[in-house]
Each structure stands twice: as C-alpha cells, then as structure tokens.
Write a protein that holds these residues in place. Sequence first.
Motif, PDB file in Angstrom:
ATOM      1  N   LEU A 151       0.813  -1.212   0.000  1.00 46.53           N
ATOM      2  CA  LEU A 151       0.000   0.000   0.000  1.00 46.53           C
ATOM      3  C   LEU A 151       0.849   1.264   0.000  1.00 46.53           C
ATOM      4  CD1 LEU A 151      -2.766  -1.206   2.449  1.00 46.53           C
ATOM      5  CD2 LEU A 151      -3.099  -0.574   0.056  1.00 46.53           C
ATOM      6  N   LEU A 152       1.967   1.248   0.713  1.00 46.87           N
ATOM      7  CA  LEU A 152       2.850   2.418   0.707  1.00 46.87           C
ATOM      8  C   LEU A 152       3.450   2.640  -0.675  1.00 46.87           C
ATOM      9  CD1 LEU A 152       4.728   2.051   4.119  1.00 46.87           C
ATOM     10  CD2 LEU A 152       3.110   3.858   3.494  1.00 46.87           C
ATOM     11  N   ARG A 153       3.847   1.561  -1.339  1.00 46.05           N
ATOM     12  CA  ARG A 153       4.415   1.686  -2.686  1.00 46.05           C
ATOM     13  C   ARG A 153       3.370   2.211  -3.666  1.00 46.05           C
ATOM     14  NH1 ARG A 153       7.591  -4.151  -2.855  1.00 46.05           N
ATOM     15  NH2 ARG A 153       9.422  -3.510  -1.636  1.00 46.05           N
ATOM     16  N   LEU A 154       2.151   1.720  -3.531  1.00 42.73           N
ATOM     17  CA  LEU A 154       1.083   2.151  -4.415  1.00 42.73           C
ATOM     18  C   LEU A 154       0.769   3.625  -4.224  1.00 42.73           C
ATOM     19  CD1 LEU A 154      -1.124   1.274  -6.456  1.00 42.73           C
ATOM     20  CD2 LEU A 154      -2.586   0.791  -4.486  1.00 42.73           C
ATOM     21  N   ARG A 155       0.843   4.065  -2.995  1.00 43.80           N
ATOM     22  CA  ARG A 155       0.492   5.446  -2.642  1.00 43.80           C
ATOM     23  C   ARG A 155       1.590   6.444  -3.006  1.00 43.80           C
ATOM     24  NH1 ARG A 155       0.137   7.632   3.556  1.00 43.80           N
ATOM     25  NH2 ARG A 155      -1.854   8.729   3.473  1.00 43.80           N
ATOM     26  N   LYS A 156       2.845   5.999  -3.029  1.00 48.96           N
ATOM     27  CA  LYS A 156       3.981   6.890  -3.189  1.00 48.96           C
ATOM     28  C   LYS A 156       3.938   7.606  -4.532  1.00 48.96           C
ATOM     29  CE  LYS A 156       9.026   7.053  -2.749  1.00 48.96           C
ATOM     30  NZ  LYS A 156      10.262   6.259  -2.521  1.00 48.96           N
ATOM     31  N   GLY A 157       3.966   8.912  -4.459  1.00 49.94           N
ATOM     32  CA  GLY A 157       4.032   9.719  -5.659  1.00 49.94           C
ATOM     33  C   GLY A 157       2.777   9.728  -6.495  1.00 49.94           C
ATOM     34  N   LYS A 158       1.675   9.178  -5.957  1.00 49.55           N
ATOM     35  CA  LYS A 158       0.460   9.099  -6.759  1.00 49.55           C
ATOM     36  C   LYS A 158      -0.209  10.465  -6.889  1.00 49.55           C
ATOM     37  CE  LYS A 158       0.152   4.746  -7.903  1.00 49.55           C
ATOM     38  NZ  LYS A 158       0.100   4.302  -9.299  1.00 49.55           N
ATOM     39  N   ARG A 159      -0.630  10.762  -8.076  1.00 51.57           N
ATOM     40  CA  ARG A 159      -1.436  11.957  -8.330  1.00 51.57           C
ATOM     41  C   ARG A 159      -2.647  11.517  -9.133  1.00 51.57           C
ATOM     42  NH1 ARG A 159       1.257  13.176  -4.854  1.00 51.57           N
ATOM     43  NH2 ARG A 159       2.663  14.956  -4.568  1.00 51.57           N
ATOM     44  N   VAL A 160      -3.453  10.673  -8.512  1.00 50.81           N
ATOM     45  CA  VAL A 160      -4.646  10.137  -9.154  1.00 50.81           C
ATOM     46  C   VAL A 160      -5.844  10.500  -8.284  1.00 50.81           C
ATOM     47  CG1 VAL A 160      -3.386   8.242 -10.221  1.00 50.81           C
ATOM     48  CG2 VAL A 160      -4.449   7.900  -7.982  1.00 50.81           C
ATOM     49  N   PRO A 161      -7.045  10.435  -8.812  1.00 50.12           N
ATOM     50  CA  PRO A 161      -8.221  10.738  -7.995  1.00 50.12           C
ATOM     51  C   PRO A 161      -8.281   9.854  -6.759  1.00 50.12           C
ATOM     52  CG  PRO A 161      -8.816  10.608 -10.308  1.00 50.12           C
ATOM     53  CD  PRO A 161      -7.398  10.141 -10.206  1.00 50.12           C
ATOM     54  N   ALA A 162      -8.765  10.433  -5.673  1.00 51.28           N
ATOM     55  CA  ALA A 162      -8.831   9.690  -4.417  1.00 51.28           C
ATOM     56  C   ALA A 162      -9.629   8.406  -4.555  1.00 51.28           C
ATOM     57  CB  ALA A 162      -9.428  10.575  -3.327  1.00 51.28           C
ATOM     58  N   SER A 163     -10.700   8.455  -5.334  1.00 49.17           N
ATOM     59  CA  SER A 163     -11.538   7.266  -5.498  1.00 49.17           C
ATOM     60  C   SER A 163     -10.766   6.124  -6.139  1.00 49.17           C
ATOM     61  CB  SER A 163     -12.773   7.601  -6.339  1.00 49.17           C
ATOM     62  OG  SER A 163     -12.391   8.082  -7.615  1.00 49.17           O
ATOM     63  N   ARG A 164      -9.900   6.449  -7.083  1.00 49.59           N
ATOM     64  CA  ARG A 164      -9.104   5.400  -7.735  1.00 49.59           C
ATOM     65  C   ARG A 164      -8.045   4.838  -6.784  1.00 49.59           C
ATOM     66  NH1 ARG A 164      -5.281   6.108 -13.130  1.00 49.59           N
ATOM     67  NH2 ARG A 164      -4.161   4.139 -12.867  1.00 49.59           N
ATOM     68  N   LEU A 165      -7.416   5.706  -6.011  1.00 48.00           N
ATOM     69  CA  LEU A 165      -6.401   5.243  -5.065  1.00 48.00           C
ATOM     70  C   LEU A 165      -7.028   4.337  -4.006  1.00 48.00           C
ATOM     71  CD1 LEU A 165      -3.460   5.340  -4.228  1.00 48.00           C
ATOM     72  CD2 LEU A 165      -3.951   7.411  -2.903  1.00 48.00           C
ATOM     73  N   LYS A 166      -8.203   4.699  -3.521  1.00 49.30           N
ATOM     74  CA  LYS A 166      -8.908   3.851  -2.557  1.00 49.30           C
ATOM     75  C   LYS A 166      -9.198   2.478  -3.154  1.00 49.30           C
ATOM     76  CE  LYS A 166     -11.497   7.691  -0.446  1.00 49.30           C
ATOM     77  NZ  LYS A 166     -12.862   8.238  -0.272  1.00 49.30           N
ATOM     78  N   ALA A 167      -9.768   2.470  -4.349  1.00 49.62           N
ATOM     79  CA  ALA A 167     -10.145   1.208  -4.988  1.00 49.62           C
ATOM     80  C   ALA A 167      -8.924   0.347  -5.277  1.00 49.62           C
ATOM     81  CB  ALA A 167     -10.918   1.491  -6.278  1.00 49.62           C
ATOM     82  N   ASP A 168      -7.860   0.961  -5.782  1.00 54.33           N
ATOM     83  CA  ASP A 168      -6.639   0.205  -6.082  1.00 54.33           C
ATOM     84  C   ASP A 168      -6.020  -0.356  -4.807  1.00 54.33           C
ATOM     85  OD1 ASP A 168      -6.970   0.793  -8.740  1.00 54.33           O
ATOM     86  OD2 ASP A 168      -5.355   2.279  -8.845  1.00 54.33           O
ATOM     87  N   GLY A 169      -6.012   0.453  -3.743  1.00 56.06           N
ATOM     88  CA  GLY A 169      -5.448  -0.015  -2.487  1.00 56.06           C
ATOM     89  C   GLY A 169      -6.221  -1.183  -1.904  1.00 56.06           C
ATOM     90  N   ASP A 170      -7.534  -1.055  -1.863  1.00 52.79           N
ATOM     91  CA  ASP A 170      -8.377  -2.155  -1.376  1.00 52.79           C
ATOM     92  C   ASP A 170      -8.124  -3.434  -2.160  1.00 52.79           C
ATOM     93  OD1 ASP A 170      -9.831  -1.130   0.798  1.00 52.79           O
ATOM     94  OD2 ASP A 170     -11.297  -0.162  -0.507  1.00 52.79           O
ATOM     95  N   ARG A 171      -8.119  -3.317  -3.483  1.00 53.54           N
ATOM     96  CA  ARG A 171      -7.993  -4.499  -4.339  1.00 53.54           C
ATOM     97  C   ARG A 171      -6.625  -5.150  -4.202  1.00 53.54           C
ATOM     98  NH1 ARG A 171      -5.551  -4.832  -8.895  1.00 53.54           N
ATOM     99  NH2 ARG A 171      -5.527  -2.569  -9.178  1.00 53.54           N
ATOM    100  N   ARG A 172      -5.571  -4.348  -4.258  1.00 54.78           N
ATOM    101  CA  ARG A 172      -4.220  -4.919  -4.208  1.00 54.78           C
ATOM    102  C   ARG A 172      -3.963  -5.618  -2.874  1.00 54.78           C
ATOM    103  NH1 ARG A 172      -0.358  -2.273  -7.468  1.00 54.78           N
ATOM    104  NH2 ARG A 172       1.208  -3.484  -6.337  1.00 54.78           N
ATOM    105  N   SER A 173      -4.365  -4.984  -1.791  1.00 55.41           N
ATOM    106  CA  SER A 173      -4.146  -5.586  -0.480  1.00 55.41           C
ATOM    107  C   SER A 173      -4.999  -6.839  -0.303  1.00 55.41           C
ATOM    108  CB  SER A 173      -4.461  -4.567   0.621  1.00 55.41           C
ATOM    109  OG  SER A 173      -4.192  -5.099   1.894  1.00 55.41           O
ATOM    110  N   HIS A 174      -6.267  -6.782  -0.707  1.00 56.05           N
ATOM    111  CA  HIS A 174      -7.148  -7.954  -0.619  1.00 56.05           C
ATOM    112  C   HIS A 174      -6.591  -9.120  -1.425  1.00 56.05           C
ATOM    113  CE1 HIS A 174     -10.802 -10.399  -0.806  1.00 56.05           C
ATOM    114  NE2 HIS A 174     -10.613 -10.445  -2.112  1.00 56.05           N
ATOM    115  N   ASP A 175      -6.164  -8.847  -2.652  1.00 57.84           N
ATOM    116  CA  ASP A 175      -5.652  -9.918  -3.503  1.00 57.84           C
ATOM    117  C   ASP A 175      -4.425 -10.571  -2.878  1.00 57.84           C
ATOM    118  OD1 ASP A 175      -7.647  -9.374  -5.311  1.00 57.84           O
ATOM    119  OD2 ASP A 175      -6.351  -8.383  -6.778  1.00 57.84           O
TER     120      ASP A 175
END
Length: 247
Positions: free
Chosen positions: A21-45
């Motif tokens: 999750l820290l790697r995914l978040r680092k340097g991200k400039r994407v909409p908050a909704s996309r970051l939330k969804a990507d974080g949930d999915r990557r960690s769950h998987d």
Amino acid sequence: MTCDSDVELARLLATHAGVILLRLRKGKRVPASRLKADGDRRSHDFLTAALAKLRPGDAVLSEEGADDHARLEAGRVWIVDPLDGTREYSELDRDDWAIHVALWENGELTAGAVALPGLGPTLTSELSPRPRPAAAQPRILVSRSRPPAYAETVAEKLGAELVPMGSAGAKAMAVVRGQAEAYLHDGGQYEWDSAAPVVVARAAGLHTSRVDGSPLRYNNPNPYQPDLLICRPELADPILQAIATAK
C-alpha cells in the motif's frame, strides 16, 4: 513464505500488505476514489492469495471479498480488513490507516495483527505493549466523521477530552500504545473493522466490549457489528455507566 505460527503469519501478512500500500500510494497523483479502490484491491488480492497458499484449509472473511457462508461451518476463519481507513489512505499526508489480520477459532479470536504502515509498527496479539500510565484527563478517541451522538455527554461526565481520528485500527492501537485511554464507536461497523484490533487490545490487557458491556462475538451469519468500546480496564465501568445514562 512459510510460517507455523498463526500470530507470526498475521504479522507478516499485515506488514507486507502495508508495504504494498505504501508503494502504491507513493508519488500518486490520481483521484482519491481510484487510489482507494486500487489499495483495497491490491491488499485484498495479496492477503487472500497468501492465506489460500499458507492456510488452505481455513476460511476467510474479508471486507473486499464475497462472503462465503461456508465459513459458518469452519473451525478457523481469518477475518481481514485489507485497508482500514480508505479515506485517510487517499489523503496523502495522513498516517491514521491500517491493515487488519485476525484469526477466529471455534468461537474465539486467537491471533491477530494490526499494521500501521504510515507510522511504522505492526502490533500483534503476542507482542502487544502494556499501556503507559493514563493521562490525568482521559482522552477518548472517536470517528472523524461519525462520532457517537452521545459522545460529548460521556466526555462531560468523565471530564474527558474527545479526540477525532481516522481508521478503527489506528484508534484502537493508539489506546494500546498509550496515546489515548479509550476508543468509543457507535454507528455501524463490521467484524473486519474490529477483530484484529480487539485481539491485539486484549493481549495488552485492555477492556473490549459492545457499548452496553456485552461481549463481542465474531464469525456471525451477518458480520455487521454496530458498536465498540476499547479502553483501559479501570475506565470500563465509568465509561459504560456514562454511556448507559447518556443514550
């Protein structure tokens, strides 16, 4: 990865999910909704794949997965929240979010870990610190967005300070770490919001219950769990009495 100890496995999984999750978040400039969804999915998987490989006979209840009611007949169920505090995670300057991994066995929570990647530590039900001395004025942690309607009345009765904070795991671990004396929630949660925080808090000698003092129970057919109190044991009765008169 291999691990015979359930507590150590919970720690490793929660910690590594935090790294993802820290790697995914680092340097991200994407909409908050996309970051939330990507974080949930990557960690769950990651968590569900690791548990399927390392504990293939166990059931899993995850916030981000379909609820397989076969878990109700299982003797061992992992209850996980891949990203607790998605709102805080998407606000790049906040660190009050967490990953929860807990194990329920035959009616009881037996192991768990809460990772706080933004702050550093992963706390477990085996290596949970004993609380520091209480502050002269009790600090009661509540939701940033949904504090209990009666929280101010409870605080007034106890001469306490209400402190808003994100993420159930972050609030519970702040009590474990001695940064507050209680965490009070009423307004709806699910088992994955509290299972890991509760088993870690219990290991630290803290009181855990519903806000009416009744016990918390897990692996229910409906995982909805409306309220929660985690606090120093000497404050449990005063807080519960204040809640009863304030509600």
